[in-house]
Write a protein that holds these residues in place. Structure first.
Motif, PDB file in Angstrom:
ATOM      1  N   THR A  58       0.832  -1.215   0.000  1.00 14.97           N
ATOM      2  CA  THR A  58       0.000   0.000   0.000  1.00 14.97           C
ATOM      3  C   THR A  58       0.861   1.259   0.000  1.00 14.97           C
ATOM      4  O   THR A  58       0.479   2.266  -0.559  1.00 14.97           O
ATOM      5  CB  THR A  58      -0.956   0.038   1.210  1.00 14.97           C
ATOM      6  OG1 THR A  58      -0.184   0.056   2.410  1.00 14.97           O
ATOM      7  CG2 THR A  58      -1.899  -1.161   1.211  1.00 14.97           C
ATOM      8  N   HIS A  59       2.038   1.211   0.637  1.00 20.48           N
ATOM      9  CA  HIS A  59       2.985   2.341   0.592  1.00 20.48           C
ATOM     10  C   HIS A  59       4.318   1.938   1.204  1.00 20.48           C
ATOM     11  O   HIS A  59       4.465   0.820   1.681  1.00 20.48           O
ATOM     12  CB  HIS A  59       2.407   3.592   1.262  1.00 20.48           C
ATOM     13  CG  HIS A  59       2.130   3.458   2.738  1.00 20.48           C
ATOM     14  ND1 HIS A  59       1.120   2.681   3.248  1.00 20.48           N
ATOM     15  CD2 HIS A  59       2.731   4.028   3.817  1.00 20.48           C
ATOM     16  CE1 HIS A  59       1.109   2.781   4.569  1.00 20.48           C
ATOM     17  NE2 HIS A  59       2.081   3.581   4.936  1.00 20.48           N
ATOM     18  N   GLY A  60       5.277   2.871   1.183  1.00 15.26           N
ATOM     19  CA  GLY A  60       6.659   2.512   1.516  1.00 15.26           C
ATOM     20  C   GLY A  60       7.103   2.700   2.955  1.00 15.26           C
ATOM     21  O   GLY A  60       8.289   2.542   3.251  1.00 15.26           O
ATOM     22  N   HIS A  61       6.215   3.022   3.893  1.00 16.09           N
ATOM     23  CA  HIS A  61       6.630   3.147   5.294  1.00 16.09           C
ATOM     24  C   HIS A  61       7.143   1.808   5.835  1.00 16.09           C
ATOM     25  O   HIS A  61       6.644   0.751   5.453  1.00 16.09           O
ATOM     26  CB  HIS A  61       5.432   3.592   6.156  1.00 16.09           C
ATOM     27  CG  HIS A  61       5.316   5.084   6.318  1.00 16.09           C
ATOM     28  ND1 HIS A  61       4.111   5.725   6.447  1.00 16.09           N
ATOM     29  CD2 HIS A  61       6.270   6.051   6.387  1.00 16.09           C
ATOM     30  CE1 HIS A  61       4.334   7.025   6.583  1.00 16.09           C
ATOM     31  NE2 HIS A  61       5.628   7.257   6.545  1.00 16.09           N
ATOM     32  N   LEU A  62       8.094   1.899   6.784  1.00 16.24           N
ATOM     33  CA  LEU A  62       8.715   0.688   7.340  1.00 16.24           C
ATOM     34  C   LEU A  62       7.694  -0.279   7.939  1.00 16.24           C
ATOM     35  O   LEU A  62       7.838  -1.493   7.819  1.00 16.24           O
ATOM     36  CB  LEU A  62       9.742   1.093   8.408  1.00 16.24           C
ATOM     37  CG  LEU A  62      10.636  -0.027   8.932  1.00 16.24           C
ATOM     38  CD1 LEU A  62      11.548  -0.561   7.840  1.00 16.24           C
ATOM     39  CD2 LEU A  62      11.463   0.436  10.126  1.00 16.24           C
ATOM     40  N   ASP A  63       6.652   0.258   8.567  1.00 15.01           N
ATOM     41  CA  ASP A  63       5.667  -0.647   9.191  1.00 15.01           C
ATOM     42  C   ASP A  63       4.787  -1.335   8.139  1.00 15.01           C
ATOM     43  O   ASP A  63       3.908  -2.118   8.483  1.00 15.01           O
ATOM     44  CB  ASP A  63       4.822   0.081  10.252  1.00 15.01           C
ATOM     45  CG  ASP A  63       3.951   1.185   9.688  1.00 15.01           C
ATOM     46  OD1 ASP A  63       4.452   1.982   8.880  1.00 15.01           O
ATOM     47  OD2 ASP A  63       2.751   1.254  10.058  1.00 15.01           O
ATOM     48  N   HIS A  64       5.044  -1.072   6.851  1.00 14.06           N
ATOM     49  CA  HIS A  64       4.307  -1.749   5.764  1.00 14.06           C
ATOM     50  C   HIS A  64       5.218  -2.548   4.822  1.00 14.06           C
ATOM     51  O   HIS A  64       4.735  -3.377   4.063  1.00 14.06           O
ATOM     52  CB  HIS A  64       3.478  -0.730   4.975  1.00 14.06           C
ATOM     53  CG  HIS A  64       2.388  -0.123   5.807  1.00 14.06           C
ATOM     54  ND1 HIS A  64       1.068  -0.508   5.720  1.00 14.06           N
ATOM     55  CD2 HIS A  64       2.448   0.806   6.796  1.00 14.06           C
ATOM     56  CE1 HIS A  64       0.349   0.179   6.610  1.00 14.06           C
ATOM     57  NE2 HIS A  64       1.171   0.969   7.274  1.00 14.06           N
ATOM     58  N   VAL A  65       6.531  -2.270   4.864  1.00 10.40           N
ATOM     59  CA  VAL A  65       7.449  -3.005   3.974  1.00 10.40           C
ATOM     60  C   VAL A  65       8.617  -3.670   4.721  1.00 10.40           C
ATOM     61  O   VAL A  65       9.375  -4.435   4.129  1.00 10.40           O
ATOM     62  CB  VAL A  65       8.047  -2.088   2.869  1.00 10.40           C
ATOM     63  CG1 VAL A  65       6.951  -1.437   2.051  1.00 10.40           C
ATOM     64  CG2 VAL A  65       8.961  -1.010   3.452  1.00 10.40           C
ATOM     65  N   GLY A  71      -3.449   9.260  -0.561  1.00  7.44           N
ATOM     66  CA  GLY A  71      -3.067  10.591  -0.076  1.00  7.44           C
ATOM     67  C   GLY A  71      -2.324  10.616   1.255  1.00  7.44           C
ATOM     68  O   GLY A  71      -2.297  11.623   1.951  1.00  7.44           O
ATOM     69  N   HIS A  72      -1.668   9.508   1.615  1.00  4.54           N
ATOM     70  CA  HIS A  72      -0.999   9.407   2.927  1.00  4.54           C
ATOM     71  C   HIS A  72       0.470   9.823   2.827  1.00  4.54           C
ATOM     72  O   HIS A  72       0.924  10.725   3.527  1.00  4.54           O
ATOM     73  CB  HIS A  72      -1.166   7.972   3.421  1.00  4.54           C
ATOM     74  CG  HIS A  72      -0.288   7.567   4.544  1.00  4.54           C
ATOM     75  ND1 HIS A  72      -0.327   8.177   5.774  1.00  4.54           N
ATOM     76  CD2 HIS A  72       0.661   6.595   4.633  1.00  4.54           C
ATOM     77  CE1 HIS A  72       0.561   7.594   6.571  1.00  4.54           C
ATOM     78  NE2 HIS A  72       1.171   6.645   5.896  1.00  4.54           N
ATOM     79  N   ILE A  73       1.227   9.143   1.959  1.00  4.44           N
ATOM     80  CA  ILE A  73       2.554   9.610   1.563  1.00  4.44           C
ATOM     81  C   ILE A  73       2.624   9.398   0.054  1.00  4.44           C
ATOM     82  O   ILE A  73       1.707   8.804  -0.525  1.00  4.44           O
ATOM     83  CB  ILE A  73       3.734   8.860   2.263  1.00  4.44           C
ATOM     84  CG1 ILE A  73       3.728   7.365   1.903  1.00  4.44           C
ATOM     85  CG2 ILE A  73       3.676   9.049   3.765  1.00  4.44           C
ATOM     86  CD1 ILE A  73       5.004   6.633   2.308  1.00  4.44           C
ATOM     87  N   GLY A 106      -5.175   0.631   3.476  1.00  7.15           N
ATOM     88  CA  GLY A 106      -3.793   1.062   3.690  1.00  7.15           C
ATOM     89  C   GLY A 106      -3.836   2.158   4.744  1.00  7.15           C
ATOM     90  O   GLY A 106      -4.752   2.174   5.571  1.00  7.15           O
ATOM     91  N   ASP A 107      -2.872   3.071   4.741  1.00  8.30           N
ATOM     92  CA  ASP A 107      -2.965   4.225   5.641  1.00  8.30           C
ATOM     93  C   ASP A 107      -3.628   5.348   4.853  1.00  8.30           C
ATOM     94  O   ASP A 107      -3.188   5.667   3.747  1.00  8.30           O
ATOM     95  CB  ASP A 107      -1.571   4.658   6.113  1.00  8.30           C
ATOM     96  CG  ASP A 107      -0.970   3.651   7.086  1.00  8.30           C
ATOM     97  OD1 ASP A 107      -1.623   2.626   7.348  1.00  8.30           O
ATOM     98  OD2 ASP A 107       0.146   3.902   7.583  1.00  8.30           O
ATOM     99  N   LEU A 108      -4.685   5.915   5.415  1.00  2.00           N
ATOM    100  CA  LEU A 108      -5.415   6.973   4.701  1.00  2.00           C
ATOM    101  C   LEU A 108      -4.868   8.340   5.081  1.00  2.00           C
ATOM    102  O   LEU A 108      -4.633   8.616   6.253  1.00  2.00           O
ATOM    103  CB  LEU A 108      -6.895   6.914   5.048  1.00  2.00           C
ATOM    104  CG  LEU A 108      -7.736   5.874   4.305  1.00  2.00           C
ATOM    105  CD1 LEU A 108      -9.170   5.936   4.815  1.00  2.00           C
ATOM    106  CD2 LEU A 108      -7.716   6.084   2.793  1.00  2.00           C
TER     107      LEU A 108
END
Ligand SMILES: [Zn+2]
Ligand SMILES: [Zn+2]
Length: 466
Positions: free
Chosen positions: A62-69, A167-169, A192-194
């Protein structure tokens, strides 16, 4: 025999970090995100996955933040050979994030090992989850599939997904996943993160369509954010007041999104000439610099008012990019007129500590907190008003002015989450993930009251049949 599709959360269940959601249709298994646990749940990263990595056909990011990848390298270590689907900007950010995480883990291991050696306990020091080399190897072998927003794409033989801007990052998505269940079409949506609509660089999250089941984040399901405009005004005033009275401004910042938001505000101040001409703004974070370059590369995805600056939405005459530690140290000799942006965002490590050591004792200076400070971090202690802090075995007195500016969140607040949910034409079942349990309880009640719908708080590794 036909089996029923289920979802199983292997992280971000009653906690915020460690996002990893398994979707098993009986024909194929895919993972939505594969993030790292952070903070008090960190130990869970060392547990093996409760599924067979070799059976996972694909990963949706969903996006590249550490808590997701952050657990992707582990997935490969255990034999994953499938494809990874994400927005190209997410691949760019994930690369920076994973290399940085590996480097930090290696450094931490070295320090702990040295200490443990002195007392003969080096064998109990936990090895890094993965090294820089592991990440490099993974990046080389990764089967990357770059998605386009709004364009359905086949993930496996029986699963199709549509990614839409969250629209989160930069590059963040919510994902609509379609499959057949006993010959009936079904759609599961992962939020994902909104993002927080109220920001200065990214467009608002796009509208969802419909869902038989929605897995929605609930980070701020219990609260409302202060408005961005109000926070921006507070920020500007604090910077101007401090600089005009001969002091310096120190801003601990996260490298992704927050650093770019801050640069954007400082650029605005530079253009409207409220930022003194002779002020010196230092971006003293190699990671923030790398991420800013990625934001520049994808400038067409930024908000319309940012797009007018094409590939320089974050540049202005007073800005200096700090390359190495030597350059960073040189800033110490500048007496006044500096604005220093450095990591880590919660002041647990990184170059921000050096700047604190050299400046936080001086009442002329100011520290501006522009992001969340978790319990137990140095940042949290300072905003709670401690008078002395320890930096590199040295006692330092806190005399600088401390400002806490609350409206710069990258997450939707309760009202925005509800608004986004109410845009579904059809929404059957609601599942809450990615939130602390006490906040989820508040959010669940609000959903019941305001939307007249039930929501279920997902348990760790609970099987949810769809
Ligand atoms: Zn995130
Ligand atoms: Zn997250």
């Amino acid at each position: 025999m036909k089996t029923q599709t289920y979802e199983q959360s292997h992280g971000a269940a009653k906690v915020v970090t460690g996002s990893a959601h398994l979707l098993d249709t009986g024909k194929s298994k895919v993972l939505v995100d594969c993030g790292m646990f952070q903070g008090v749940d960190e130990w869970r990263n060392y547990e093996p996955f409760a599924f067979d990595s070799r059976e996972i056909k694909a990963v949706i990011l969903t996006h590249g933040h550490l808590d997701h990848v952050g657990r992707l390298p582990l997935l490969y270590k255990y034999g994953f050979k499938g494809e990874i689907f994400a927005h190209p900007a997410t691949f760019d950010i994930a690369k920076v994030v994973l290399l940085d995480s590996a480097k930090l883990q290696e450094e931490e291991y070295k320090t702990k090992f040295k200490k443990a050696q002195r007392i003969g306990k080096e064998n109990i020091v936990k090895k890094p989850l993965y090294t820089v080399n592991d990440v490099k190897k993974m990046l080389k072998n990764m089967k990357k599939i770059e998605i386009e927003y709004k364009k359905p794409i086949k993930i496996t033989k029986d699963i199709t997904a549509t990614f839409k801007d969250a629209g989160h990052i930069l590059g963040s998505c919510f994902v609509e996943i379609d499959f057949n269940e006993f010959d009936i079409k079904k759609r599961v949506v992962f939020s994902g993160d909104l993002g927080n609509k109220d920001n200065n660089i990214l467009p608002a999250p796009k509208k969802p369509t419909f869902a038989d089941a929605l897995f929605i984040e609930s980070t701020y399901g219990d609260r409302l954010h202060k408005s961005f405009e109000e926070s921006k005004a507070e920020f500007k005033k604090a910077v101007i007041d401090t600089l005009l009275s001969g002091g310096n401004v120190i801003i601990p910042s996260f490298a992704i999104e927050r650093a770019q938001q801050i640069l954007c505000i400082l650029k605005e101040m530079s253009e409207e000439k409220t930022l003194p001409k002779n002020a010196k703004v230092f971006l003293d974070s190699p990671m923030a610099d790398k991420v800013t370059k990625i934001y520049k590369k994808w400038h067409k995805m930024l908000r319309k008012d940012c797009q007018q600056y094409k590939d320089h939405p974050f540049e202005f005459p007073q800005l200096n990019l700090v390359k190495d530690v030597e350059e960073s140290k040189k800033i110490n000799s500048i007496d006044k007129g500096c604005v220093i942006i450095a990591g880590s965002g919660m002041c647990n490590g990184g170059r921000i500590l050096h700047h604190f050591k050299h400046r936080i004792w001086n009442p002329k200076n100011a520290v501006l907190f522009v992001g969340y400070q978790a319990k137990g971090t140095l940042g949290r202690k300072i905003i709670e008003g401690v008078k002395h802090i320890r930096i590199y075995h040295e006692d330092v007195i806190v005399r600088a002015k401390i400002y806490t500016i609350n409206g710069f969140s990258a997450h939707a607040d309760q009202r925005e989450l509800l608004e986004w949910m109410s845009e579904f034409e059809k929404l059957d079942r609601i599942f809450l993930i990615h939130g602390e349990y006490d906040k989820q309880l508040v959010f669940r009640d609000v959903i019941e009251k305001k939307m007249n719908k039930r929501a279920h708080i997902v348990e760790f590794r609970e099987k949810i049949y769809l």
